[in-house]
Design a protein around this motif. Sequence first.
Motif, PDB file in Angstrom:
ATOM      1  N   ASP A   1      -9.956  -5.717  -6.841  1.00 43.56           N
ATOM      2  CA  ASP A   1     -10.514  -4.433  -6.413  1.00 43.56           C
ATOM      3  C   ASP A   1      -9.431  -3.395  -6.134  1.00 43.56           C
ATOM      4  O   ASP A   1      -9.484  -2.280  -6.658  1.00 43.56           O
ATOM      5  N   GLU A   2      -8.447  -3.746  -5.313  1.00 40.83           N
ATOM      6  CA  GLU A   2      -7.363  -2.803  -5.024  1.00 40.83           C
ATOM      7  C   GLU A   2      -6.245  -2.904  -6.052  1.00 40.83           C
ATOM      8  O   GLU A   2      -5.661  -1.887  -6.444  1.00 40.83           O
TER       9      GLU A   2
ATOM     10  N   SER B   1      -8.855 -11.799 -12.352  1.00 40.38           N
ATOM     11  CA  SER B   1      -7.861 -11.088 -11.538  1.00 40.38           C
ATOM     12  C   SER B   1      -7.526  -9.694 -12.062  1.00 40.38           C
ATOM     13  O   SER B   1      -6.855  -8.923 -11.392  1.00 40.38           O
TER      14      SER B   1
ATOM     15  N   GLY C   1      -4.502  -8.975   3.015  1.00 38.31           N
ATOM     16  CA  GLY C   1      -5.806  -8.319   3.011  1.00 38.31           C
ATOM     17  C   GLY C   1      -6.003  -7.372   1.847  1.00 38.31           C
ATOM     18  O   GLY C   1      -6.927  -6.533   1.877  1.00 38.31           O
ATOM     19  N   ILE C   2      -5.183  -7.477   0.817  1.00 35.58           N
ATOM     20  CA  ILE C   2      -5.288  -6.595  -0.356  1.00 35.58           C
ATOM     21  C   ILE C   2      -6.160  -7.284  -1.396  1.00 35.58           C
ATOM     22  O   ILE C   2      -5.864  -8.395  -1.851  1.00 35.58           O
ATOM     23  N   GLY C   3      -7.250  -6.655  -1.764  1.00 32.95           N
ATOM     24  CA  GLY C   3      -8.215  -7.261  -2.673  1.00 32.95           C
ATOM     25  C   GLY C   3      -7.721  -7.333  -4.103  1.00 32.95           C
ATOM     26  O   GLY C   3      -7.175  -6.367  -4.640  1.00 32.95           O
ATOM     27  N   VAL C   4      -7.921  -8.485  -4.723  1.00 35.37           N
ATOM     28  CA  VAL C   4      -7.595  -8.694  -6.138  1.00 35.37           C
ATOM     29  C   VAL C   4      -8.886  -9.087  -6.849  1.00 35.37           C
ATOM     30  O   VAL C   4      -9.525 -10.065  -6.481  1.00 35.37           O
TER      31      VAL C   4
ATOM     32  N   ARG D   1       0.821  -1.217   0.000  1.00 37.22           N
ATOM     33  CA  ARG D   1       0.000   0.000   0.000  1.00 37.22           C
ATOM     34  C   ARG D   1       0.853   1.265   0.000  1.00 37.22           C
ATOM     35  O   ARG D   1       0.412   2.315  -0.479  1.00 37.22           O
TER      36      ARG D   1
ATOM     37  N   GLN E   1      -3.232 -11.369  -1.013  1.00 38.44           N
ATOM     38  CA  GLN E   1      -4.479 -11.763  -0.354  1.00 38.44           C
ATOM     39  C   GLN E   1      -4.257 -12.020   1.136  1.00 38.44           C
ATOM     40  O   GLN E   1      -5.098 -11.673   1.967  1.00 38.44           O
TER      41      GLN E   1
END
Length: 344
Positions: A280-281, A343, A275-278, A249, A272
């Motif tokens: 979405d982020e 993805s 907690g980093i969305g794949v 981040r 993942q």
Amino acid sequence: MVQIPKQPIPASPAQRPVPTSADVARLAGVSRATVSYVLNNTSAVRISEPTRRRVHEAAKELGYVPHAAARSLRAGHSRMVLMPAPTVPVGPLYSQFFNELQWALGRLDYTVVQYGSVGLHGDEAARAWAELRPVAVLVPGSGVGPQGVAVLKRSGARAVVTLGPERVEGAHTLLMDHSKVGHSAGAHLVARGRRRIGVVVPEEPGLELFSQPRLEGVRRSLHDTDATVTELPLAYEEAAAARLAARWRTLGLDAVFAFNDEYAMLLMRALQDEGIGVPDETAVIGADDLMLGRLLRPRLSTVHIELPSGRDLAELVDRAVREPGAAPENHEVLGARVVHRDSS
């Protein structure tokens, strides 16, 4: 470290003599010339089917196989196609290509031999290959130069074929421009609205032959856009991927081209876990289109790489062997297209 226990060396039985073609001829009741015609599958001389059968049965009973070196001396060349083993990690895509090539050359009566040349480079490696007197040499990457090609040809090689990014004087060349892979990935991510794109650059030695052109391809795809590229050195280790994901981040990236599917899977799992969305982020795309990428959740977007077929390459080798004086051929053979999945 696991120790292999030492075993007592058994007494060796009396050495049996190596069977010869004369032994086969006596057992089959034919001449040595007939044995040679049958086992070398010579079509110029007609041999009856019962005689062929007797010769094959006698050879099998005695455990006789033709002597390849002697056959090469008679013919003036071998039927061996030598392929130096890659000195860099290769994945399933290369293995599939090599298996297809080996099958296709076998159908043309060639024997493919992989040569482990760790520690040998350039002309030194070419001299080592030449000692085996192959009829053809297929060199992956940039492992030989013009002088090496000349050494191989003086030793009797009728064809030298390179598979890499540049033409080599005197050799047939299959040009593989890996910048197309990076360009396809970068253009896809920009079209999906991503603007801060990371590009994984493997730290494993040797892979720069592929990673640097792919990185430049991504850069080229972003010309005339407001998108940026960030290089991401990464070792193929879970701990290295976890460290990169932990500071993800702070990098402010919204997409990553992960060099290939294997690195993409490694990094996506780490993202993942953090907690980093794949996607979405962060959108993720790999390359090679491996089956395993379709089984992930989310399914992995990838760049499908189109290599020459083993049959086409085998036919090029055979043509070059039969016409050693012909001008070297150069073909651009690497294609790339995006397979869009979840993805990205």
